[in-house]
Motif scaffolding. Structure first.
Motif, PDB file in Angstrom:
ATOM      1  N   LEU A  77       0.841  -1.193   0.000  1.00 28.33           N
ATOM      2  CA  LEU A  77       0.000   0.000   0.000  1.00 28.33           C
ATOM      3  C   LEU A  77       0.878   1.245   0.000  1.00 28.33           C
ATOM      4  O   LEU A  77       1.930   1.278   0.648  1.00 28.33           O
ATOM      5  CB  LEU A  77      -0.924  -0.009   1.224  1.00 28.33           C
ATOM      6  N   THR A  78       0.437   2.262  -0.720  1.00 32.10           N
ATOM      7  CA  THR A  78       1.208   3.505  -0.751  1.00 32.10           C
ATOM      8  C   THR A  78       0.981   4.267   0.554  1.00 32.10           C
ATOM      9  O   THR A  78       0.008   4.040   1.267  1.00 32.10           O
ATOM     10  CB  THR A  78       0.758   4.414  -1.920  1.00 32.10           C
ATOM     11  N   GLU A  79       1.885   5.192   0.816  1.00 35.60           N
ATOM     12  CA  GLU A  79       1.795   6.031   2.016  1.00 35.60           C
ATOM     13  C   GLU A  79       0.439   6.744   2.059  1.00 35.60           C
ATOM     14  O   GLU A  79      -0.218   6.821   3.099  1.00 35.60           O
ATOM     15  CB  GLU A  79       2.942   7.052   1.963  1.00 35.60           C
ATOM     16  N   ASP A  80       0.016   7.208   0.883  1.00 39.02           N
ATOM     17  CA  ASP A  80      -1.252   7.918   0.764  1.00 39.02           C
ATOM     18  C   ASP A  80      -2.431   7.045   1.217  1.00 39.02           C
ATOM     19  O   ASP A  80      -3.313   7.483   1.968  1.00 39.02           O
ATOM     20  CB  ASP A  80      -1.410   8.285  -0.728  1.00 39.02           C
ATOM     21  N   THR A  81      -2.424   5.790   0.772  1.00 40.73           N
ATOM     22  CA  THR A  81      -3.507   4.860   1.133  1.00 40.73           C
ATOM     23  C   THR A  81      -3.445   4.516   2.620  1.00 40.73           C
ATOM     24  O   THR A  81      -4.483   4.478   3.298  1.00 40.73           O
ATOM     25  CB  THR A  81      -3.395   3.585   0.257  1.00 40.73           C
ATOM     26  N   ILE A  82      -2.227   4.307   3.123  1.00 38.26           N
ATOM     27  CA  ILE A  82      -2.076   3.987   4.553  1.00 38.26           C
ATOM     28  C   ILE A  82      -2.611   5.149   5.391  1.00 38.26           C
ATOM     29  O   ILE A  82      -3.374   4.957   6.337  1.00 38.26           O
ATOM     30  CB  ILE A  82      -0.600   3.662   4.880  1.00 38.26           C
ATOM     31  N   GLN A  83      -2.232   6.364   5.003  1.00 42.19           N
ATOM     32  CA  GLN A  83      -2.705   7.571   5.725  1.00 42.19           C
ATOM     33  C   GLN A  83      -4.232   7.634   5.705  1.00 42.19           C
ATOM     34  O   GLN A  83      -4.867   7.873   6.711  1.00 42.19           O
ATOM     35  CB  GLN A  83      -2.192   8.851   5.035  1.00 42.19           C
ATOM     36  N   ASN A 131      -6.440   5.282   5.174  1.00 44.28           N
ATOM     37  CA  ASN A 131      -7.134   4.187   5.863  1.00 44.28           C
ATOM     38  C   ASN A 131      -6.881   4.174   7.372  1.00 44.28           C
ATOM     39  O   ASN A 131      -7.545   3.450   8.108  1.00 44.28           O
ATOM     40  CB  ASN A 131      -6.752   2.840   5.250  1.00 44.28           C
ATOM     41  N   ALA A 132      -5.944   5.020   7.815  1.00 43.08           N
ATOM     42  CA  ALA A 132      -5.623   5.091   9.248  1.00 43.08           C
ATOM     43  C   ALA A 132      -6.854   5.494  10.056  1.00 43.08           C
ATOM     44  O   ALA A 132      -6.961   5.182  11.243  1.00 43.08           O
ATOM     45  CB  ALA A 132      -4.481   6.074   9.490  1.00 43.08           C
ATOM     46  N   ARG A 133      -7.826   6.169   9.405  1.00 38.58           N
ATOM     47  CA  ARG A 133      -9.011   6.602  10.138  1.00 38.58           C
ATOM     48  C   ARG A 133      -9.815   5.434  10.711  1.00 38.58           C
ATOM     49  O   ARG A 133     -10.586   5.606  11.635  1.00 38.58           O
ATOM     50  CB  ARG A 133      -9.905   7.478   9.245  1.00 38.58           C
ATOM     51  N   PHE A 134      -9.621   4.234  10.163  1.00 41.14           N
ATOM     52  CA  PHE A 134     -10.367   3.077  10.655  1.00 41.14           C
ATOM     53  C   PHE A 134      -9.626   2.337  11.788  1.00 41.14           C
ATOM     54  O   PHE A 134     -10.161   1.427  12.388  1.00 41.14           O
ATOM     55  CB  PHE A 134     -10.630   2.082   9.516  1.00 41.14           C
ATOM     56  N   PHE A 135      -8.362   2.708  12.037  1.00 36.56           N
ATOM     57  CA  PHE A 135      -7.538   1.992  13.021  1.00 36.56           C
ATOM     58  C   PHE A 135      -7.241   2.902  14.225  1.00 36.56           C
ATOM     59  O   PHE A 135      -7.374   4.124  14.131  1.00 36.56           O
ATOM     60  CB  PHE A 135      -6.205   1.569  12.374  1.00 36.56           C
ATOM     61  N   ASP A 136      -6.831   2.301  15.359  1.00 37.70           N
ATOM     62  CA  ASP A 136      -6.507   3.099  16.555  1.00 37.70           C
ATOM     63  C   ASP A 136      -5.316   4.002  16.263  1.00 37.70           C
ATOM     64  O   ASP A 136      -5.279   5.150  16.654  1.00 37.70           O
ATOM     65  CB  ASP A 136      -6.163   2.185  17.743  1.00 37.70           C
ATOM     66  N   LYS A 137      -4.298   3.426  15.627  1.00 41.94           N
ATOM     67  CA  LYS A 137      -3.135   4.247  15.289  1.00 41.94           C
ATOM     68  C   LYS A 137      -2.555   3.816  13.945  1.00 41.94           C
ATOM     69  O   LYS A 137      -2.748   2.661  13.524  1.00 41.94           O
ATOM     70  CB  LYS A 137      -2.073   4.213  16.400  1.00 41.94           C
ATOM     71  N   ILE A 138      -1.849   4.739  13.329  1.00 43.94           N
ATOM     72  CA  ILE A 138      -1.393   4.493  11.953  1.00 43.94           C
ATOM     73  C   ILE A 138      -0.484   3.263  11.846  1.00 43.94           C
ATOM     74  O   ILE A 138      -0.502   2.549  10.855  1.00 43.94           O
ATOM     75  CB  ILE A 138      -0.725   5.768  11.351  1.00 43.94           C
ATOM     76  N   GLU A 139       0.275   2.984  12.917  1.00 45.88           N
ATOM     77  CA  GLU A 139       1.178   1.818  12.882  1.00 45.88           C
ATOM     78  C   GLU A 139       0.386   0.508  12.750  1.00 45.88           C
ATOM     79  O   GLU A 139       0.934  -0.528  12.380  1.00 45.88           O
ATOM     80  CB  GLU A 139       2.038   1.717  14.161  1.00 45.88           C
TER      81      GLU A 139
END
Ligand code: F6R
Length: 244
Positions: free
Chosen positions: A157-163, A165-173
């Motif tokens: 996944l690209t950085e853009d996609t990870i960023q 989709n981070a809204r669905f997770f507790d933290k970006i990691e």
């Protein structure tokens, strides 16, 4: 490509659900290609309501999902299998044995991808494919790149996609960095495609995919060569479309 512009997210979702339910009415044993993410949630709610009201029957439908995060089990609340179960399958009369999502825990990823493509062929190919679109133009998890894959494959996944989709997770990691996704070939072989997008954040990418230039830097531009694509957007996502 046909474009339908609806007032807002709710109207866009209703329109998309109507197209799907009419399609199922005409072909009760159809194969649906399905997507996850924020955009289809309300469309799925509409389909659940229509199913409860007896207006659409999923009993003979098969479904194939676009993608799954690598490393997440189907029980993980951020896996796409879990998303599909909770946002749609658990609430309609579909036979879960006829719903397919890649196995994010597969030990042999190559084998999993090969089997996934074979399964699509075996059940007769996708009749109607639902797509969302990433801000960077990805469809499924076919990310912008110099070369695109036709088959189901493992993707980073690209950085853009990870960023985003981070809204669905507790933290970006916690956001997985890899996913199994259907390839462009699988998507383009669908007989009909419906792409949905909502909100100002998608306005730029929607205008780009309608511009008429095809580039692997924006994978969704490839949809221009598909014979039957309908794009349903709300007014916010349509904001930058150039008038003819
Ligand atoms: C999901 C998928 C992705 C999403 C896209 C848009 O199965 O394949 O391509 O459709 O990332 O996501 P949302 O709807 O959350 O903006």
């Amino acid at each position: 490509m046909n474009i339908i512009i609806e007032k807002n997210y709710e109207a866009m979702s209703k329109k998309a659900a109507e197209i799907f339910s009419e399609f199922i009415e005409n072909k009760p044993d159809c194969i649906l290609g399905l997507a996850t993410g924020g955009t289809p949630v309300e469309m799925y709610k509409n389909l659940i309501r229509m199913n409860k009201e007896g207006k659409v029957d999923f009993s003979k439908v098969n479904s194939i999902n676009l993608d799954e995060y690598r490393g997440l089990s189907g029980d993980h609340d951020q896996s796409y299998r879990y998303f599909m179960n909770t946002n749609l399958f658990n609430n309609i009369n579909i036979n879960k044995a006829n719903t397919f999502v890649p196995n994010g825990l597969a030990k042999d990823i190559e084998e999993e991808c090969k089997n996934y493509d074979e399964r699509i062929e075996q059940i007769g190919g996708i009749d109607l494919q639902l797509l969302g679109i990433g801000n960077n133009g990805h469809i499924g998890f076919n990310e912008p790149a110099e070369f695109l894959n036709t088959k189901t494959h493992l993707t980073h996944l690209t950085e853009d996609t990870i960023q985003s989709n981070a809204r669905f997770f507790d933290k970006i990691e916690d956001v997985p960095t890899e996913a199994i996704t259907m390839g462009l070939g699988g998507i383009m072989k669908a007989k009909r495609i419906v792409l949905i997008a909502s909100g100002e954040g998608k306005a730029n990418i929607i205008s780009k995919i309608l511009e008429g230039k095809i580039t692997t830097d924006i994978p969704a531009t490839l949809l221009q060569v598909h014979p039957d694509v309908t794009i349903i957007v709300d007014e916010a996502a349509a904001k930058l479309i150039k008038q003819p």
